[in-house]
Design an enzyme around this catalytic site. Structure first.
Site, PDB file in Angstrom:
ATOM      1  N   GLY A 113      -0.904  -2.821  12.466  1.00 25.80           N
ATOM      2  CA  GLY A 113      -0.289  -3.655  11.316  1.00 25.80           C
ATOM      3  C   GLY A 113      -0.938  -4.907  11.244  1.00 25.80           C
ATOM      4  CE  LYS A 140       3.353   6.228  16.050  1.00 29.85           C
ATOM      5  NZ  LYS A 140       4.840   6.716  16.749  1.00 29.85           N
ATOM      6  N   GLY A 177       7.447  -7.164  -1.248  1.00 31.58           N
ATOM      7  CA  GLY A 177       7.778  -8.319  -1.798  1.00 31.58           C
ATOM      8  C   GLY A 177       6.790  -9.181  -1.584  1.00 31.58           C
ATOM      9  CD  GLU A 236      11.106 -11.235  -1.493  1.00 29.77           C
ATOM     10  OE1 GLU A 236      11.282 -11.225  -0.351  1.00 29.77           O
ATOM     11  OE2 GLU A 236       9.912 -10.528  -1.803  1.00 29.77           O
ATOM     12  NE  ARG A 289      12.484  -8.754   8.167  1.00 29.97           N
ATOM     13  CZ  ARG A 289      12.050  -8.522   6.970  1.00 29.97           C
ATOM     14  NH1 ARG A 289      11.037  -9.289   6.601  1.00 29.97           N
ATOM     15  NH2 ARG A 289      12.319  -7.418   6.401  1.00 29.97           N
ATOM     16  CB  SER A 337       8.598  -9.333   9.146  1.00 29.05           C
ATOM     17  OG  SER A 337       8.851  -8.835   7.926  1.00 29.05           O
TER      18      SER A 337
HETATM   19  P1  FAD Z   1       3.597  -2.435  11.885  1.00 29.49           P
HETATM   20  O1  FAD Z   1       2.959  -2.706  10.493  1.00 29.49           O
HETATM   21  O2  FAD Z   1       4.606  -1.459  11.712  1.00 29.49           O
HETATM   22  O3  FAD Z   1       2.298  -1.642  12.410  1.00 29.49           O
HETATM   23  C1  FAD Z   1       2.863  -0.851  13.837  1.00 29.49           C
HETATM   24  C2  FAD Z   1       1.343  -0.110  14.264  1.00 29.49           C
HETATM   25  O4  FAD Z   1       1.624   0.565  15.551  1.00 29.49           O
HETATM   26  C3  FAD Z   1       1.209   1.218  13.305  1.00 29.49           C
HETATM   27  O5  FAD Z   1      -0.324   1.175  13.275  1.00 29.49           O
HETATM   28  C4  FAD Z   1       1.545   2.248  14.194  1.00 29.49           C
HETATM   29  O6  FAD Z   1       0.861   3.457  13.921  1.00 29.49           O
HETATM   30  C5  FAD Z   1       1.042   1.655  15.395  1.00 29.49           C
HETATM   31  N1  FAD Z   1       1.815   2.463  16.675  1.00 29.49           N
HETATM   32  C6  FAD Z   1       3.039   2.453  16.891  1.00 29.49           C
HETATM   33  N2  FAD Z   1       3.212   3.381  17.824  1.00 29.49           N
HETATM   34  C7  FAD Z   1       2.077   3.614  18.528  1.00 29.49           C
HETATM   35  C8  FAD Z   1       1.796   4.071  19.731  1.00 29.49           C
HETATM   36  N3  FAD Z   1       2.604   4.846  20.732  1.00 29.49           N
HETATM   37  N4  FAD Z   1       0.293   4.160  20.018  1.00 29.49           N
HETATM   38  C9  FAD Z   1      -0.433   3.852  18.748  1.00 29.49           C
HETATM   39  N5  FAD Z   1      -0.146   3.306  17.973  1.00 29.49           N
HETATM   40  C10 FAD Z   1       1.115   3.050  17.780  1.00 29.49           C
HETATM   41  N6  FAD Z   1       8.137  -7.716   5.351  1.00 29.49           N
HETATM   42  C11 FAD Z   1       7.655  -8.797   4.684  1.00 29.49           C
HETATM   43  O7  FAD Z   1       7.714  -9.993   5.287  1.00 29.49           O
HETATM   44  N7  FAD Z   1       7.596  -8.837   3.327  1.00 29.49           N
HETATM   45  C12 FAD Z   1       7.827  -7.808   2.722  1.00 29.49           C
HETATM   46  O8  FAD Z   1       7.516  -7.620   1.630  1.00 29.49           O
HETATM   47  C13 FAD Z   1       8.100  -6.522   3.287  1.00 29.49           C
HETATM   48  N8  FAD Z   1       8.331  -5.335   2.931  1.00 29.49           N
HETATM   49  C14 FAD Z   1       8.467  -4.175   3.519  1.00 29.49           C
HETATM   50  C15 FAD Z   1       8.344  -2.806   2.685  1.00 29.49           C
HETATM   51  C16 FAD Z   1       8.582  -2.008   3.362  1.00 29.49           C
HETATM   52  C17 FAD Z   1       8.900  -0.638   2.859  1.00 29.49           C
HETATM   53  C18 FAD Z   1       8.821  -1.701   4.974  1.00 29.49           C
HETATM   54  C19 FAD Z   1       9.013  -0.558   5.681  1.00 29.49           C
HETATM   55  C20 FAD Z   1       8.721  -2.980   5.573  1.00 29.49           C
HETATM   56  C21 FAD Z   1       8.602  -4.235   4.828  1.00 29.49           C
HETATM   57  N9  FAD Z   1       8.570  -5.450   5.463  1.00 29.49           N
HETATM   58  C22 FAD Z   1       8.163  -6.558   4.679  1.00 29.49           C
HETATM   59  C23 FAD Z   1       8.665  -5.678   7.021  1.00 29.49           C
HETATM   60  C24 FAD Z   1       7.195  -5.645   7.610  1.00 29.49           C
HETATM   61  O9  FAD Z   1       6.277  -4.805   6.692  1.00 29.49           O
HETATM   62  C25 FAD Z   1       7.015  -5.229   8.798  1.00 29.49           C
HETATM   63  O10 FAD Z   1       7.958  -5.980   9.826  1.00 29.49           O
HETATM   64  C26 FAD Z   1       5.705  -5.804   9.565  1.00 29.49           C
HETATM   65  O11 FAD Z   1       4.730  -5.265   8.661  1.00 29.49           O
HETATM   66  C27 FAD Z   1       5.438  -5.068  10.826  1.00 29.49           C
HETATM   67  O12 FAD Z   1       4.285  -5.485  11.256  1.00 29.49           O
HETATM   68  P2  FAD Z   1       3.760  -5.114  12.744  1.00 29.49           P
HETATM   69  O13 FAD Z   1       2.206  -5.364  12.706  1.00 29.49           O
HETATM   70  O14 FAD Z   1       4.400  -5.757  13.574  1.00 29.49           O
HETATM   71  O15 FAD Z   1       4.148  -3.633  12.752  1.00 29.49           O
HETATM   72  C1  SIN Z   2      11.153  -6.384   0.050  1.00 29.89           C
HETATM   73  O1  SIN Z   2      10.178  -6.256  -0.840  1.00 29.89           O
HETATM   74  O2  SIN Z   2      12.542  -6.403  -0.658  1.00 29.89           O
HETATM   75  C2  SIN Z   2      11.081  -6.331   1.421  1.00 29.89           C
HETATM   76  C3  SIN Z   2      11.007  -7.757   1.869  1.00 29.89           C
HETATM   77  C4  SIN Z   2      11.022  -7.900   3.500  1.00 29.89           C
HETATM   78  O3  SIN Z   2      11.500  -6.818   3.903  1.00 29.89           O
HETATM   79  O4  SIN Z   2      10.894  -8.648   3.753  1.00 29.89           O
END
Ligand code: FAD
Ligand code: SIN
Length: 500
Positions: free
Chosen positions: A10, A33, A46, A111, A362, A367
């Site tokens: 991510g 994974k 968003g 937002e 949050r 995020s």
């Molecule tokens: P993630 O992006 O979740 O990445 C985690 C990674 O770890 C993935 O690639 C997964 O496959 C991998 N992984 C997990 N377990 C393992 C394992 N055991 N072994 C190997 N790999 C593994 N936030 C905002 O700020 N703005 C937004 O507009 C927004 N919109 C959102 C809309 C949706 C539908 C969702 C679900 C969330 C949204 N969020 C938004 C929240 C935000 O997207 C997440 O909090 C953020 O992207 C998390 O990033 P990350 O890199 O920590 O984890």
């Molecule tokens: C959204 O677009 O409503 C999600 C934004 C967020 O989770 O931060």
């Protein structure tokens, strides 16, 4: 040569991998994974909350984040996020992220609970895919070794320090530093906006390695997922553009609950909807976006527009049914502001981590920024190992959760329903206590494939969520207890938990 193993693709893991790979003498392996694109990040809609306009200010972003956090956000963490945010966003642009522009300037949306229009977005409502897509392109052109379709099972320890990761095939990836960036755990609940990879793996791995976790009682439920199979998110940005929530009689019920109505903090709107749904026999409330017009909806929100239509709704013509769904884990592996956990050489960043930034709730769109800001910081820490910064008195001493080895077998669906009922939007002591006993009697699944590894992680994290929710006898942000509906004394303290 220093070898850094990064788990997850991510925004947090990709940022850390690119930053680490740019340093001399550093070798990076990124393990993920599923495919590189499969992450919460990819589906983010968003946008990114960040100050990019002279009419806005870092102080105002700080104030909004603290207010949403309901008295539990860590001041310094918030200042780092908001203060370093503009620079981290510039890095995203430098790495090829094409944010939307309007009249030659970055377009900025509004937002809930933001006092200024500061949400950068891309592809209308496809911000996450634009960010992850650009970073993945960079990654594939870098020296980083990428292992897709590779599940990390556990952190390997030597003399109490992390020295690698055990993979599903039982091989060990050795590393001088292990960075968990495995995202959240939406799959704890039956209704979630998260993709299937969000199973709390990194948090469970850290707990098993003896790391301290924090604030696990705080789960954020997004107010508006489409009440149809898949629970597709309908972004808060839609309300930011003027859509309103209506009950079965067409009344704007949020106006009676908060001065900011539909743009009140997320926990307030989600609970308002839950309350209204209960009052109308469980029928979802409706989001009325008809005033925005067909053309605007299709252009500004192409992803949502397609998802809504795929479920047979015409949101330009009629309000659509929406309901809350599990969305974001405020709690996680406890870290300092550099991603250091309580286990030497083990780091956590992004949604899997808890540095106190988000407090009890949050602020929307903080995020993606968190991943971009702290994904850079964690690299500095991983390359110059040091003890975690001291945690102040606002971090409580960890409670200890016992492991249970034997019991009756239960399915993932059983776990999800139990957590939805007992540790969802509304909780109470009796329900949490019963859930804790029930979960303690369930057998930890034997890990023989990727699915059973996830099931074991979900059960461990589910137990930890319930134990933490039981211990917090107050209501604050995303943690609402009907048997203790008011906030406790200030200043609030972060909770902590370790596994015995
Ligand atoms: P993630 O992006 O979740 O990445 C985690 C990674 O770890 C993935 O690639 C997964 O496959 C991998 N992984 C997990 N377990 C393992 C394992 N055991 N072994 C190997 N790999 C593994 N936030 C905002 O700020 N703005 C937004 O507009 C927004 N919109 C959102 C809309 C949706 C539908 C969702 C679900 C969330 C949204 N969020 C938004 C929240 C935000 O997207 C997440 O909090 C953020 O992207 C998390 O990033 P990350 O890199 O920590 O984890
Ligand atoms: C959204 O677009 O409503 C999600 C934004 C967020 O989770 O931060």
């Amino acid at each position: 040569m220093t070898h850094v193993a990064i788990i997850g693709s991510g925004v947090a893991g990709l940022t850390a991998a690119l930053d680490a790979a740019a340093r001399p003498g550093v070798q990076v392996t990124l393990v993920t994974k599923s495919g590189l694109r499969e992450s919460n990040t990819w589906y983010a809609q968003g946008g990114v909350a960040v100050v990019t306009s002279p009419e806005d200010s870092v102080a105002s972003h700080v104030a909004d984040t603290l207010a949403a956090g309901a008295g539990l956000s860590d001041d310094e963490a918030v200042r780092v996020l908001c203060g370093e945010g503009p620079d981290a966003a510039a890095d995203l642009i430098r790495r090829g992220v094409l944010f939307d522009v309007e009249a030659g300037e970055l377009a900025r949306g509004l937002e809930a609970a933001h006092s200024a229009e500061r949400i950068l977005h891309a592809g209308g409502d496809a911000t996450g895919a634009a960010i992850a897509g650009a970073l993945i392109t960079r990654l594939l052109a870098s020296d980083v070794t990428v292992l897709e379709e590779t599940t990390a099972l556990d952190v390997v320890l030597q003399d109490g320090r992390a020295c690698g990761v055990r993979l599903l095939d039982r091989s060990v990836l050795s590393a001088d530093a292990v960075v968990l960036s495995t995202g959240g755990a939406g799959q704890l609940y039956p209704c979630t906006t998260n993709p299937t990879v969000a199973t709390g793996d990194g948090l469970a791995m850290a707990l098993r390695a003896g790391a301290v976790a924090a604030d696990l009682e705080f789960y954020q439920f997004h107010p508006t997922s489409l009440a149809a199979p898949g629970n597709h998110l309908v972004s808060e940005a839609v309300r930011g553009e003027g859509a309103v929530l209506v009950d079965a009689d067409g009344d704007r019920f949020m106006k009676h609950l908060h001065p900011d109505a539909e743009l009140a903090p997320r926990d307030v709107v989600a609970r308002g909807i839950t309350h209204q749904m209960a009052a109308q026999g469980g029928v979802p409330v409706r989001l009325d976006a008809t005033a925005l017009g067909r053309e605007f909806l299709a252009e500004r929100f192409p992803t949502i527009d397609a998802a809504v239509r795929a479920q047979g709704f015409d949101w330009a013509a009629e309000p659509i049914p929406v309901a809350p769904a599990a969305h974001y884990f405020m709690g996680g592996v406890r870290t300092d502001l550099w991603g250091r956990t309580s286990v030497p050489d083990l780091y956590a960043v992004g949604e899997v981590a808890c540095n106190g930034l988000h407090g009890a709730n949050r602020l929307a769109s903080n995020s993606l920024l968190e991943g971009a800001v702290f994904g850079r910081r964690v690299v500095d820490a991983a390359l110059v190992p040091a003890e975690p910064e001291a945690f102040g008195a606002d971090w409580a001493e960890p409670i200890t959760m016992a492991t249970v080895e034997y019991g009756i077998s239960a399915s993932r669906a059983d776990l999800q329903q139990l957590l939805w009922d007992a540790a969802g939007l509304r909780r109470d002591g009796a329900g949490l206590d019963a859930a804790a006993h029930e979960l303690a009697s369930w057998a930890m699944p034997a890990v023989d494939d990727a699915k059973s590894a996830e099931d074991a992680n979900l059960l461990l994290v589910g137990r930890a969520v319930v134990a933490s929710a039981l211990a917090r006898r107050e209501s604050r942000g995303g943690h609402f207890r009907i048997d203790a509906p008011d906030p406790g004394p200030s200043p609030a303290r972060h909770s902590s938990l370790v596994l015995r």
